[in-house]
Write an enzyme that holds these catalytic residues in place. Structure first.
Site, PDB file in Angstrom:
ATOM      1  N   HIS A 114       0.812  -1.227   0.000  1.00  0.00           N
ATOM      2  CA  HIS A 114       0.000   0.000   0.000  1.00  0.00           C
ATOM      3  C   HIS A 114       0.844   1.276   0.000  1.00  0.00           C
ATOM      4  O   HIS A 114       0.546   2.247   0.717  1.00  0.00           O
ATOM      5  CB  HIS A 114      -0.968  -0.004   1.173  1.00  0.00           C
ATOM      6  CG  HIS A 114      -1.984  -1.109   1.101  1.00  0.00           C
ATOM      7  ND1 HIS A 114      -2.489  -1.578  -0.087  1.00  0.00           N
ATOM      8  CD2 HIS A 114      -2.584  -1.841   2.091  1.00  0.00           C
ATOM      9  CE1 HIS A 114      -3.363  -2.553   0.158  1.00  0.00           C
ATOM     10  NE2 HIS A 114      -3.437  -2.730   1.465  1.00  0.00           N
ATOM     11  N   HIS A 183      -9.875   1.054   0.879  1.00  0.00           N
ATOM     12  CA  HIS A 183      -9.662  -0.096   1.758  1.00  0.00           C
ATOM     13  C   HIS A 183     -10.731  -0.180   2.859  1.00  0.00           C
ATOM     14  O   HIS A 183     -10.424  -0.502   4.004  1.00  0.00           O
ATOM     15  CB  HIS A 183      -8.267  -0.003   2.377  1.00  0.00           C
ATOM     16  CG  HIS A 183      -7.656  -1.319   2.719  1.00  0.00           C
ATOM     17  ND1 HIS A 183      -8.160  -2.140   3.714  1.00  0.00           N
ATOM     18  CD2 HIS A 183      -6.583  -1.965   2.214  1.00  0.00           C
ATOM     19  CE1 HIS A 183      -7.402  -3.219   3.809  1.00  0.00           C
ATOM     20  NE2 HIS A 183      -6.451  -3.139   2.894  1.00  0.00           N
ATOM     21  N   TYR A 185     -13.535  -1.764   5.102  1.00  0.00           N
ATOM     22  CA  TYR A 185     -13.962  -3.083   5.570  1.00  0.00           C
ATOM     23  C   TYR A 185     -15.472  -3.039   5.776  1.00  0.00           C
ATOM     24  O   TYR A 185     -15.984  -2.193   6.517  1.00  0.00           O
ATOM     25  CB  TYR A 185     -13.310  -3.432   6.909  1.00  0.00           C
ATOM     26  CG  TYR A 185     -11.827  -3.685   6.873  1.00  0.00           C
ATOM     27  CD1 TYR A 185     -11.313  -4.973   7.015  1.00  0.00           C
ATOM     28  CD2 TYR A 185     -10.921  -2.629   6.746  1.00  0.00           C
ATOM     29  CE1 TYR A 185      -9.951  -5.207   7.021  1.00  0.00           C
ATOM     30  CE2 TYR A 185      -9.560  -2.850   6.745  1.00  0.00           C
ATOM     31  CZ  TYR A 185      -9.078  -4.145   6.879  1.00  0.00           C
ATOM     32  OH  TYR A 185      -7.719  -4.366   6.881  1.00  0.00           O
ATOM     33  N   ASP A 255      -7.383 -13.700   0.528  1.00  0.00           N
ATOM     34  CA  ASP A 255      -6.638 -12.438   0.420  1.00  0.00           C
ATOM     35  C   ASP A 255      -5.931 -12.457  -0.920  1.00  0.00           C
ATOM     36  O   ASP A 255      -4.706 -12.535  -0.995  1.00  0.00           O
ATOM     37  CB  ASP A 255      -5.649 -12.271   1.577  1.00  0.00           C
ATOM     38  CG  ASP A 255      -5.006 -10.873   1.596  1.00  0.00           C
ATOM     39  OD1 ASP A 255      -5.453 -10.006   0.817  1.00  0.00           O
ATOM     40  OD2 ASP A 255      -4.056 -10.660   2.373  1.00  0.00           O
ATOM     41  N   GLU A 320     -11.315  -4.490  -2.820  1.00  0.00           N
ATOM     42  CA  GLU A 320     -10.444  -3.416  -3.287  1.00  0.00           C
ATOM     43  C   GLU A 320     -10.300  -3.513  -4.802  1.00  0.00           C
ATOM     44  O   GLU A 320      -9.529  -4.322  -5.312  1.00  0.00           O
ATOM     45  CB  GLU A 320      -9.079  -3.523  -2.610  1.00  0.00           C
ATOM     46  CG  GLU A 320      -9.137  -3.476  -1.097  1.00  0.00           C
ATOM     47  CD  GLU A 320      -7.889  -4.075  -0.462  1.00  0.00           C
ATOM     48  OE1 GLU A 320      -6.811  -3.466  -0.592  1.00  0.00           O
ATOM     49  OE2 GLU A 320      -7.986  -5.162   0.145  1.00  0.00           O
TER      50      GLU A 320
END
Length: 356
Positions: A114, A183, A185, A255, A320
């Protein structure tokens, strides 16, 4: 506090406190008849998304904190922020561009995640109200975190009924690489309500990018057929056994980056998530070629959110929208290069509906 009424709803501005160095952080609230979204200038981040369930009960479905101290203290999750200059991972913090090698600080074991140690999530962005929303701007100087070129990035959040639009654009003074994403959640039962394992996800992708032990893509575009990554039909998030597949084992679950079926640069379906308990549905459309579905597998379990409940593994999921991780080191991946005179444009839309 100031308020303006736009065509799509109200835009309200208020103080959200100060950073330890005294820098002021502002909060903007966008509100339509069916959706309310909170944004702050620190990281150009989403701090709340309030929407009704099938019974009409309104809840906040975005993880986050009640004050600026929470966001400063949590330096692990990137919760709600715009990440950059390069979202996701770059292997060993190195890439080459125009025959020149560049090095970025590593902050994820041996790799860069990131953007580096001080990414866009840790910057206070400039902000101005626009019709139906807010435009955030950040100027990243030449050499910032090792990246070439002065980059001017804009992120526009606008509310349209039950949809939140995020429009990204950027220009540069030198050839550079860029991958901006958000990002947030999500927990469609409401933040702090428990785990997201009972929600069903669909991702419109026939392929995904397998990773190595550092979660860096191998370069392969692998078929999802016959794997836990086949999410082309609604699938219970908790169905995948993290230890049943070599790839899910590496990520401790989901992920990974999915290679979306839609055409780059044209709005297309990325994903759809349904929470049977509340009836809430999140639909994600984007112009990007990929989406990182992250099921919150590395949430550290040390930070308490807005409801006072500690966020643990699988407390929220991220979708994302992005170009692929480590693209600067994979010439066959869609390019993330941006040159002077060009403008990068990207759009992602989060739409919230109810299935009764």
């Amino acid at each position: 506090m100031t308020t303006s009424i736009a065509a799509h709803g109200a835009v309200t501005k208020a103080s959200f406190g100060k950073l330890p160095d005294g820098t002021a952080v502002d909060k903007y609230t966008l509100k339509s008849a069916s959706l309310e979204v909170g944004l702050i200038t620190y990281g150009a981040r989403i701090v709340s998304i309030k929407t009704a369930d099938k019974t009409g009960k309104v809840a906040d479905v975005a993880l986050g904190y009640n004050d600026i101290e929470g966001y400063v203290t949590d330096n692990k999750t990137y919760v709600g922020s715009v990440v950059g200059r390069y979202g996701n991972r770059i292997a060993f913090g190195k890439f080459s561009l125009d025959g020149k090698a560049y090095t970025i600080p590593t902050n994820n074991n041996a790799n860069t995640l990131h953007g580096g140690t001080v990414g866009f999530d840790k910057k206070v962005w400039d902000a101005k109200e626009i019709p139906g929303g807010v435009e955030f701007t950040h100027v990243s100087p030449d050499g910032d975190m090792g990246y070439p070129g002065t980059l001017t990035a804009h992120v526009k959040y606008t509310i349209h009924g039950d949809a939140l639009h995020i429009d990204y654009s950027a220009t540069t003074t030198k050839d550079t690489v860029l991958n901006l994403t958000n990002h947030t959640y999500f927990n469609l039962s409401g933040e702090g309500s428990g785990l997201i394992l009972g929600e069903h996800i669909m991702i419109d992708a026939d392929h995904y990018t397998p990773v190595d032990s550092g979660l860096i893509p191998t370069g392969e575009l692998a078929p999802v057929e016959g794997t836990p990554f086949d999410l082309r039909k609604p699938t219970l998030i908790g169905k995948a056994d993290p230890n049943a597949n070599a790839q899910t084992k590496l990520g401790g679950g989901y992920d990974h980056n999915w290679v979306l079926n839609g055409k780059i640069g044209v709005l297309h379906l990325a994903a759809k998530v349904h929470d049977p308990a509340t009836g809430r549905v999140l639909t994600v459309t984007t112009t990007e070629p990929g989406v990182q579905f992250y099921a919150g597998t590395s949430i550290p379990g040390t930070f308490a959110g807005k409801a006072g409940v500690t966020y643990v593994k699988n407390a929220g999921f991220c979708l994302e929208t992005q170009h692929f991780p480590d693209s600067p080191n994979h010439p066959k991946f869609p390019s993330t290069e941006l040159k002077p005179g060009q403008t990068m444009h990207s759009t992602t839309i989060f739409t919230f509906t109810v299935d009764k």
